[in-house]
Design an enzyme around this catalytic site. Structure first.
Site, PDB file in Angstrom:
ATOM      1  N   CYS A   3       0.893  -1.240  -0.007  1.00 34.02           N
ATOM      2  CA  CYS A   3       0.230   0.051  -0.138  1.00 34.02           C
ATOM      3  C   CYS A   3       0.863   1.291  -0.147  1.00 34.02           C
ATOM      4  O   CYS A   3       1.730   1.351   0.963  1.00 34.02           O
ATOM      5  CB  CYS A   3      -0.847  -0.103   1.191  1.00 34.02           C
ATOM      6  SG  CYS A   3      -1.867   1.536   1.497  1.00 34.02           S
ATOM      7  N   CYS A   6       0.626   3.250   3.368  1.00 36.57           N
ATOM      8  CA  CYS A   6       1.433   2.510   4.337  1.00 36.57           C
ATOM      9  C   CYS A   6       2.938   2.874   4.257  1.00 36.57           C
ATOM     10  O   CYS A   6       3.627   2.927   5.087  1.00 36.57           O
ATOM     11  CB  CYS A   6       1.109   1.103   4.400  1.00 36.57           C
ATOM     12  SG  CYS A   6      -0.587   0.693   5.107  1.00 36.57           S
ATOM     13  N   ASP A  29      -0.248  16.482  -1.199  1.00 36.23           N
ATOM     14  CA  ASP A  29      -0.646  15.733  -2.421  1.00 36.23           C
ATOM     15  C   ASP A  29       0.363  15.879  -3.610  1.00 36.23           C
ATOM     16  O   ASP A  29       0.825  17.150  -3.743  1.00 36.23           O
ATOM     17  CB  ASP A  29      -2.402  16.104  -2.835  1.00 36.23           C
ATOM     18  CG  ASP A  29      -2.742  15.103  -3.667  1.00 36.23           C
ATOM     19  OD1 ASP A  29      -3.678  14.483  -3.180  1.00 36.23           O
ATOM     20  OD2 ASP A  29      -2.280  14.896  -5.054  1.00 36.23           O
ATOM     21  N   HIS A  45      -3.887   1.108   8.520  1.00 38.62           N
ATOM     22  CA  HIS A  45      -4.335   0.625   6.996  1.00 38.62           C
ATOM     23  C   HIS A  45      -5.877   0.211   7.275  1.00 38.62           C
ATOM     24  O   HIS A  45      -6.416  -0.461   7.890  1.00 38.62           O
ATOM     25  CB  HIS A  45      -3.544  -0.583   6.502  1.00 38.62           C
ATOM     26  CG  HIS A  45      -4.191  -0.605   5.033  1.00 38.62           C
ATOM     27  ND1 HIS A  45      -3.696  -0.165   3.889  1.00 38.62           N
ATOM     28  CD2 HIS A  45      -5.210  -1.501   4.648  1.00 38.62           C
ATOM     29  CE1 HIS A  45      -4.494  -0.449   2.971  1.00 38.62           C
ATOM     30  NE2 HIS A  45      -5.307  -1.376   3.278  1.00 38.62           N
ATOM     31  N   ASN A  86     -12.992  10.630  -0.458  1.00 40.83           N
ATOM     32  CA  ASN A  86     -13.527   9.927  -1.293  1.00 40.83           C
ATOM     33  C   ASN A  86     -13.669   8.460  -1.057  1.00 40.83           C
ATOM     34  O   ASN A  86     -13.112   7.825  -0.132  1.00 40.83           O
ATOM     35  CB  ASN A  86     -12.636  10.115  -2.550  1.00 40.83           C
ATOM     36  CG  ASN A  86     -12.794  11.291  -3.182  1.00 40.83           C
ATOM     37  OD1 ASN A  86     -13.668  12.012  -3.318  1.00 40.83           O
ATOM     38  ND2 ASN A  86     -11.387  11.959  -3.674  1.00 40.83           N
ATOM     39  N   GLY A  92     -13.893   8.736  -7.589  1.00 40.56           N
ATOM     40  CA  GLY A  92     -12.706   8.642  -7.999  1.00 40.56           C
ATOM     41  C   GLY A  92     -11.432   8.072  -7.184  1.00 40.56           C
ATOM     42  O   GLY A  92     -10.281   8.600  -7.171  1.00 40.56           O
ATOM     43  N   HIS A  97      -6.516   3.314   0.916  1.00 41.91           N
ATOM     44  CA  HIS A  97      -6.112   3.528   2.267  1.00 41.91           C
ATOM     45  C   HIS A  97      -6.839   4.640   2.678  1.00 41.91           C
ATOM     46  O   HIS A  97      -6.261   5.969   2.083  1.00 41.91           O
ATOM     47  CB  HIS A  97      -4.547   3.390   2.566  1.00 41.91           C
ATOM     48  CG  HIS A  97      -4.063   3.766   3.912  1.00 41.91           C
ATOM     49  ND1 HIS A  97      -2.968   3.053   4.353  1.00 41.91           N
ATOM     50  CD2 HIS A  97      -4.477   4.679   4.812  1.00 41.91           C
ATOM     51  CE1 HIS A  97      -2.635   3.535   5.525  1.00 41.91           C
ATOM     52  NE2 HIS A  97      -3.513   4.554   5.720  1.00 41.91           N
ATOM     53  N   HIS A  99      -8.163   8.621   3.552  1.00 41.18           N
ATOM     54  CA  HIS A  99      -7.611   9.706   3.610  1.00 41.18           C
ATOM     55  C   HIS A  99      -8.417  10.851   3.409  1.00 41.18           C
ATOM     56  O   HIS A  99      -9.400  10.942   2.713  1.00 41.18           O
ATOM     57  CB  HIS A  99      -6.316   9.777   2.772  1.00 41.18           C
ATOM     58  CG  HIS A  99      -6.631   9.513   1.092  1.00 41.18           C
ATOM     59  ND1 HIS A  99      -6.590   8.298   0.654  1.00 41.18           N
ATOM     60  CD2 HIS A  99      -7.021  10.405   0.323  1.00 41.18           C
ATOM     61  CE1 HIS A  99      -7.214   8.190  -0.682  1.00 41.18           C
ATOM     62  NE2 HIS A  99      -7.584   9.437  -0.940  1.00 41.18           N
ATOM     63  N   HIS A 101      -8.952  14.577   2.306  1.00 38.97           N
ATOM     64  CA  HIS A 101      -8.255  15.699   1.737  1.00 38.97           C
ATOM     65  C   HIS A 101      -8.553  17.082   2.416  1.00 38.97           C
ATOM     66  O   HIS A 101      -9.668  17.412   2.481  1.00 38.97           O
ATOM     67  CB  HIS A 101      -8.764  15.856   0.148  1.00 38.97           C
ATOM     68  CG  HIS A 101      -8.653  14.744  -0.711  1.00 38.97           C
ATOM     69  ND1 HIS A 101      -7.805  14.750  -1.602  1.00 38.97           N
ATOM     70  CD2 HIS A 101      -9.164  13.411  -0.720  1.00 38.97           C
ATOM     71  CE1 HIS A 101      -7.655  13.456  -2.402  1.00 38.97           C
ATOM     72  NE2 HIS A 101      -8.529  12.725  -1.775  1.00 38.97           N
TER      73      HIS A 101
HETATM   74  P1  5GP Z   1      -8.282   9.743  -4.032  1.00 40.94           P
HETATM   75  O1  5GP Z   1      -8.777  10.033  -5.395  1.00 40.94           O
HETATM   76  O2  5GP Z   1      -7.922   8.470  -3.776  1.00 40.94           O
HETATM   77  O3  5GP Z   1      -9.307  10.347  -2.886  1.00 40.94           O
HETATM   78  O4  5GP Z   1      -6.904  10.484  -3.424  1.00 40.94           O
HETATM   79  C1  5GP Z   1      -5.904  10.096  -3.673  1.00 40.94           C
HETATM   80  C2  5GP Z   1      -4.816  11.192  -3.686  1.00 40.94           C
HETATM   81  O5  5GP Z   1      -3.271  10.882  -3.498  1.00 40.94           O
HETATM   82  C3  5GP Z   1      -4.768  11.768  -5.136  1.00 40.94           C
HETATM   83  O6  5GP Z   1      -5.156  13.292  -5.182  1.00 40.94           O
HETATM   84  C4  5GP Z   1      -3.350  11.904  -5.593  1.00 40.94           C
HETATM   85  O7  5GP Z   1      -2.812  13.118  -6.331  1.00 40.94           O
HETATM   86  C5  5GP Z   1      -2.493  11.427  -4.404  1.00 40.94           C
HETATM   87  N1  5GP Z   1      -1.279  10.689  -4.509  1.00 40.94           N
HETATM   88  C6  5GP Z   1      -1.196   9.670  -5.282  1.00 40.94           C
HETATM   89  N2  5GP Z   1       0.021   9.230  -5.420  1.00 40.94           N
HETATM   90  C7  5GP Z   1       0.683   9.881  -4.440  1.00 40.94           C
HETATM   91  C8  5GP Z   1       2.089   9.937  -4.012  1.00 40.94           C
HETATM   92  O8  5GP Z   1       2.858   9.103  -4.354  1.00 40.94           O
HETATM   93  N3  5GP Z   1       2.397  11.074  -3.160  1.00 40.94           N
HETATM   94  C9  5GP Z   1       1.790  12.136  -2.775  1.00 40.94           C
HETATM   95  N4  5GP Z   1       2.010  12.859  -2.042  1.00 40.94           N
HETATM   96  N5  5GP Z   1       0.314  11.832  -3.184  1.00 40.94           N
HETATM   97  C10 5GP Z   1      -0.250  10.849  -3.923  1.00 40.94           C
HETATM   98 ZN    ZN Z   2      -2.102   1.311   3.716  1.00 40.21          ZN
END
Ligand code: 5GP
Ligand code: ZN
Length: 113
Positions: A3, A6, A29, A45, A86, A92, A97, A99, A101
């Site tokens: 993950c 993680c 992000d 996780h 989300n 999307g 895991h 999170h 925003h």
């Molecule tokens: P989700 O769409 O799952 O709610 O948001 C995932 C977020 O993680 C996205 O906004 C994406 O830009 C961010 N993200 C994806 N990979 C990475 C990474 O390797 N590092 C960081 N800092 N953010 C990431």
């Molecule tokens: Zn995780």
């Protein structure tokens, strides 16, 4: 596949960290959608909001309060900000895991796209 969040929490993958404690981390992000776009992530996780249990209530509260504190630190308390979880394909959800925003620093449209 291990993950991603993680691995960031374990320090195995770098991130622009803004906050860390024993339960929650926060980092910028990688693809920001606004001048401030920080992800608040539990170290533990949890795959999806659909997996939350009553025992997770305190953790979710801590995530929200951490995000609120970071919004203040980023100077967003007065002008406003948005917190978003989300869940699932329609939203999307891409990193599985949970999170939170923290988004702000510009006028945000509502409803979101
Ligand atoms: P989700 O769409 O799952 O709610 O948001 C995932 C977020 O993680 C996205 O906004 C994406 O830009 C961010 N993200 C994806 N990979 C990475 C990474 O390797 N590092 C960081 N800092 N953010 C990431
Ligand atoms: Zn995780």
């Amino acid at each position: 596949m291990p993950c991603l969040f993680c691995q960031i929490a374990e320090g195995k993958i770098p991130a622009r960290m803004v906050q860390q404690d024993d339960e929650v981390i926060a980092f910028h992000d990688i693809n920001p959608g606004a001048p401030t776009h920080v992800l608040v992530v539990p170290r533990r996780h949890i795959k999806s909001l659909t997996d939350l249990a009553a025992g997770d209530d305190a953790l979710i509260g801590r995530m929200v309060r951490t995000a609120r504190d970071l919004a203040r630190e980023q100077g967003l308390a007065e002008r406003g900000f948005r917190l978003v979880f989300n869940c699932g394909d329609d939203a999307g959800y891409s990193v599985h895991h949970i999170h939170l925003h923290l988004v702000g620093g510009r006028k945000l449209a509502w409803p979101p796209g």
